[in-house]
Design a protein around this motif. Structure first.
Motif, mmCIF file in Angstrom:
data_model
loop_
_atom_site.group_PDB
_atom_site.id
_atom_site.type_symbol
_atom_site.label_atom_id
_atom_site.label_comp_id
_atom_site.label_asym_id
_atom_site.label_seq_id
_atom_site.Cartn_x
_atom_site.Cartn_y
_atom_site.Cartn_z
ATOM 1 N N ASN A 1 0.856 -1.177 0.000
ATOM 2 C CA ASN A 1 0.000 0.000 0.000
ATOM 3 C C ASN A 1 0.896 1.231 0.000
ATOM 4 N N LYS A 2 0.279 2.408 0.060
ATOM 5 C CA LYS A 2 1.056 3.644 -0.082
ATOM 6 C C LYS A 2 2.112 3.808 1.013
ATOM 7 N N PHE B 1 -0.467 1.720 -8.782
ATOM 8 C CA PHE B 1 -0.915 2.670 -7.762
ATOM 9 C C PHE B 1 -1.752 3.793 -8.376
ATOM 10 N N PRO C 1 -5.396 2.170 -4.533
ATOM 11 C CA PRO C 1 -4.466 2.551 -3.456
ATOM 12 C C PRO C 1 -3.601 1.415 -2.945
ATOM 13 N N ASP C 2 -3.782 0.213 -3.479
ATOM 14 C CA ASP C 2 -2.922 -0.899 -3.076
ATOM 15 C C ASP C 2 -2.617 -1.775 -4.279
#
Length: 327
Positions: free
Chosen positions: A139-140, A187, A191-192
């Motif tokens: 993830n971010k 991305f 968001p993942d």
């Protein structure tokens, strides 16, 4: 009196273009002698119903609409969800319709949320003996090293949006210098990100639905493409050969159909789902579970319905009516 059916299409992702095609397919399949059918578009800018080229706003408080020709609000008896991606495939709309007590065509909220998350779903199913590719999740906020990813998964590998579909922003990475760009592209879609080891083999897909007192598992479709993988162009621009039933041995066909039934029950599915596999040697690896499979005239599910000797209009009618028959 005819039931009012809303074909719910659109969505908040790049898959809206695919949803539009599936909406047209479903509209052509549904029994217009039995149902009043409306096209309901859901996008971030608003929810609307299209009738004869005119659009009317949907009241989100009760999922109704009013047009000048009618004295009363039109209330929908059933929602046929054909949004690929958010909010139609991830549980959001399912929760909304549950609160309004409006039946719908797809899996419920929990099953939709589970299957939309590729990493979580595959690792959940792995606990029940379903074979899946090795994978990593980002993830971010994830800290990662490109060399570590390459060492763990090997090359080539697949980098995908974890909660995306239709192969948007999916990359088959063949060299270590391509990994970062592939991650950045993924991305850009969600968001993942999920990164999976490459499995060499024959890709097949199997559809399934269950209603009260009846279980139907369709013939398999084999996917053959000269592209690097079954990407967007292969899926929707005709750069693929889709063979139904698949040219594989009966015992492997039986095994994949068994696994499809097992997955259906494990995730708590409802309506039609499609499960994708890749056969490596004598082992079928699960790729992903699709709870809102494509429904264009040439999509896998209509192909498989025809190969099973069934009528797609009758199948969809069964699924709709099952929601009103104390399923």
């Amino acid at each position: 009196m005819k039931r009012n059916i809303a074909i719910v299409w659109g969505g908040y992702s790049s898959e809206i273009v695919v949803s539009a095609k599936s909406m047209a397919g479903v509209y052509s399949f549904l029994d217009k002698g039995k149902y009043e059918i409306y096209k309901v578009k859901i996008v971030k800018e608003g929810w609307t119903v299209e009738i004869d080229g005119e659009t009317y706003p949907v009241d989100k408080n009760d999922f109704t609409f009013l047009c000048p020709q009618q004295k009363e609000k039109v209330r929908f008896d059933f929602a046929f969800i054909i949004i690929h991606g958010s909010p139609g495939e991830d549980g959001h709309l399912q929760s909304y319709f549950d609160m309004l007590d409006i039946p719908y065509s797809t899996c419920g909220m929990m099953a939709s949320a589970l299957t939309m998350n590729k990493f979580v779903c595959n690792n959940f199913l792995k606990n029940f003996g379903i074979t899946v590719a090795n994978s990593l999740y980002l993830n971010k906020d994830s800290k990662y090293g490109i060399n570590d990813i390459a060492n763990k998964l090997g090359l080539p590998m697949f980098v995908k949006p974890n909660t995306g579909g239709s192969s948007f922003a999916t990359t088959k990475v063949k060299s270590i210098d391509q990994i970062q760009k592939a991650i950045d592209d993924a991305f850009g879609e969600t968001p993942d990100v999920i990164i999976e080891s490459f499995i060499e083999g024959r890709e097949v897909t199997c559809g399934c639905y269950k209603i009260k007192g009846k279980e139907v598992v369709f013939p398999l479709t084999e996917v053959v493409t000269s592209n690097d993988f079954f990407d967007y162009n292969a899926k929707y621009e005709g750069q693929v050969e889709e063979i139904t039933p698949a040219r594989i041995a009966k015992d492997m066909t039986d095994e994949i159909q068994r696994l499809t039934r097992k997955v259906y029950d494990l995730v708590g599915a409802k309506g039609i789902i499609r499960v994708d596999f890749i056969i490596c040697g004598d082992i079928p690896y699960l790729l992903e579970v699709n709870t809102v499979p494509g429904m264009t005239q040439t999509s896998f599910i209509p192909q498989q319905v025809a190969a099973a000797g069934l009528n797609i209009t009758e199948v969809l009618t069964e699924i709709i009516e099952n929601e009103f028959n104390g399923n």
